[in-house]
Motif scaffolding. Sequence first.
Motif, PDB file in Angstrom:
ATOM      1  N   SER A 292      29.237  -4.295 -78.562  1.00 54.85           N
ATOM      2  CA  SER A 292      28.634  -3.120 -79.179  1.00 54.85           C
ATOM      3  C   SER A 292      28.278  -3.446 -80.627  1.00 54.85           C
ATOM      4  CB  SER A 292      29.641  -1.970 -79.093  1.00 54.85           C
ATOM      5  OG  SER A 292      29.825  -1.369 -80.324  1.00 54.85           O
TER       6      SER A 292
ATOM      7  N   SER B 173      23.578   1.359 -66.689  1.00 60.80           N
ATOM      8  CA  SER B 173      23.766   0.305 -67.708  1.00 60.80           C
ATOM      9  C   SER B 173      24.526  -0.898 -67.142  1.00 60.80           C
ATOM     10  CB  SER B 173      24.476   0.867 -68.944  1.00 60.80           C
ATOM     11  OG  SER B 173      25.833   1.075 -68.694  1.00 60.80           O
TER      12      SER B 173
ATOM     13  N   ASP C 291      18.137  -1.924 -78.712  1.00 58.85           N
ATOM     14  CA  ASP C 291      18.523  -0.510 -78.738  1.00 58.85           C
ATOM     15  C   ASP C 291      18.892  -0.020 -77.331  1.00 58.85           C
ATOM     16  OD1 ASP C 291      15.948  -0.687 -77.786  1.00 58.85           O
ATOM     17  OD2 ASP C 291      15.124   0.907 -79.046  1.00 58.85           O
TER      18      ASP C 291
ATOM     19  N   GLN D 266      28.021  -1.447 -83.012  1.00 60.92           N
ATOM     20  CA  GLN D 266      28.916  -0.688 -83.903  1.00 60.92           C
ATOM     21  C   GLN D 266      30.195  -1.472 -84.169  1.00 60.92           C
ATOM     22  OE1 GLN D 266      30.102   3.012 -82.203  1.00 60.92           O
ATOM     23  NE2 GLN D 266      31.227   3.651 -84.024  1.00 60.92           N
TER      24      GLN D 266
ATOM     25  N   ASN E 166      18.609   1.751 -85.165  1.00 57.85           N
ATOM     26  CA  ASN E 166      19.097   2.302 -83.899  1.00 57.85           C
ATOM     27  C   ASN E 166      19.632   1.228 -82.936  1.00 57.85           C
ATOM     28  OD1 ASN E 166      19.698   4.551 -82.391  1.00 57.85           O
ATOM     29  ND2 ASN E 166      17.800   4.436 -81.208  1.00 57.85           N
TER      30      ASN E 166
ATOM     31  N   TYR F 286      29.730  -3.469 -72.222  1.00 59.90           N
ATOM     32  CA  TYR F 286      30.260  -4.476 -73.141  1.00 59.90           C
ATOM     33  C   TYR F 286      31.379  -5.310 -72.519  1.00 59.90           C
ATOM     34  CZ  TYR F 286      27.634  -1.435 -76.169  1.00 59.90           C
ATOM     35  OH  TYR F 286      26.632  -0.679 -76.695  1.00 59.90           O
TER      36      TYR F 286
ATOM     37  N   LYS G  56      21.998  -0.791 -80.619  1.00 56.64           N
ATOM     38  CA  LYS G  56      23.170  -0.355 -79.838  1.00 56.64           C
ATOM     39  C   LYS G  56      24.008  -1.553 -79.381  1.00 56.64           C
ATOM     40  CE  LYS G  56      22.049   4.181 -79.126  1.00 56.64           C
ATOM     41  NZ  LYS G  56      20.638   4.254 -78.890  1.00 56.64           N
ATOM     42  N   SER G  57      23.317  -2.596 -78.951  1.00 58.72           N
ATOM     43  CA  SER G  57      24.041  -3.706 -78.305  1.00 58.72           C
ATOM     44  C   SER G  57      23.567  -5.053 -78.845  1.00 58.72           C
ATOM     45  CB  SER G  57      23.787  -3.688 -76.790  1.00 58.72           C
ATOM     46  OG  SER G  57      23.971  -2.402 -76.255  1.00 58.72           O
TER      47      SER G  57
ATOM     48  N   ASN H 215      21.397   0.628 -74.240  1.00 58.39           N
ATOM     49  CA  ASN H 215      22.833   0.814 -73.991  1.00 58.39           C
ATOM     50  C   ASN H 215      23.247  -0.122 -72.865  1.00 58.39           C
ATOM     51  OD1 ASN H 215      24.097   2.787 -75.668  1.00 58.39           O
ATOM     52  ND2 ASN H 215      22.720   4.307 -74.743  1.00 58.39           N
TER      53      ASN H 215
ATOM     54  N   SER I 210      22.675  -3.328 -87.995  1.00 59.73           N
ATOM     55  CA  SER I 210      21.771  -2.199 -88.266  1.00 59.73           C
ATOM     56  C   SER I 210      20.836  -2.497 -89.434  1.00 59.73           C
ATOM     57  CB  SER I 210      22.574  -0.922 -88.530  1.00 59.73           C
ATOM     58  OG  SER I 210      23.541  -1.163 -89.526  1.00 59.73           O
TER      59      SER I 210
END
Length: 231
Positions: free
Chosen positions: A26, A3, A157, A28, A46, A162, A48-49, A159, A41
């Motif tokens: 991220s 990654s 999606d 999240q 899904n 960050y 991720k970044s 990974n 989302s």
Amino acid sequence: MNSNEFTEKLRLVALNSGAELFGVLSAQKIDESAPDGHKSSDLLANVKSIIVLACGRKLNEDRDYVYKWGPDYTLTYIKLKAAVKKQRQEARRSIEAVKGILRSKGFKAVTEPHGWTGLISFKQASYLSGLGVFGKGSFVVNPDLGHVNILGCILTDANLTYDIPLSLDVCGDCMECIKACKYGAFTKIEGKYEWIAEKCRCYDLIMNPVTLKWTYGPCNSKCVNVCPVGK
Ligand code: SF4
Ligand code: SF4
């Protein structure tokens, strides 16, 4: 390719194809503080970044738009001058280059290119991805380049690795943005200036009574344009 390597490859491609700054956060992280309906989302399952590209700072200095009535009185067209259009196309190139690489590796990549829909907060994304910090005027300022005019958030999606938010004071004693606002959009609360969105007159569209042309007014990002950082 791990990654770290993949993120560096994307960074290189973005910077070589028109972006001035590249950051990753991220999904999240930004969704933790986003209200319902404004989470990444909500836009991509899904996810991720989020990749943030700053590629259009110069556009702020050349807002030479021409406004036209649409087919009825509910619409106006914004016709960009040729030079501005060209700058936008160049900026767009870096977004498409990054998306192309992600998709070629089997990842999803979607974008909301201008932040005008307000689906996710570009300011928050640019801060969390380390592109700049919030100055007194509540806009994001990069210590070298000045205010960042973000033109691309790419949700994926994949990974990635960050970036971390910067931790510094870009303002010092400067008060230029606060002094520039004639509409009372900044209020001092507990020693800190807060920007009151409802009072900001940045994007009001008004018709010039003499030329009968539409224009942004009565303010046109004065607070941002007076910021001395990066000039
Ligand atoms: S854009 Fe204009 S009205 Fe809005 S805060 Fe800045 S100076 Fe004030
Ligand atoms: S104009 Fe001055 S106070 Fe406002 S954000 Fe820029 S450096 Fe900070």
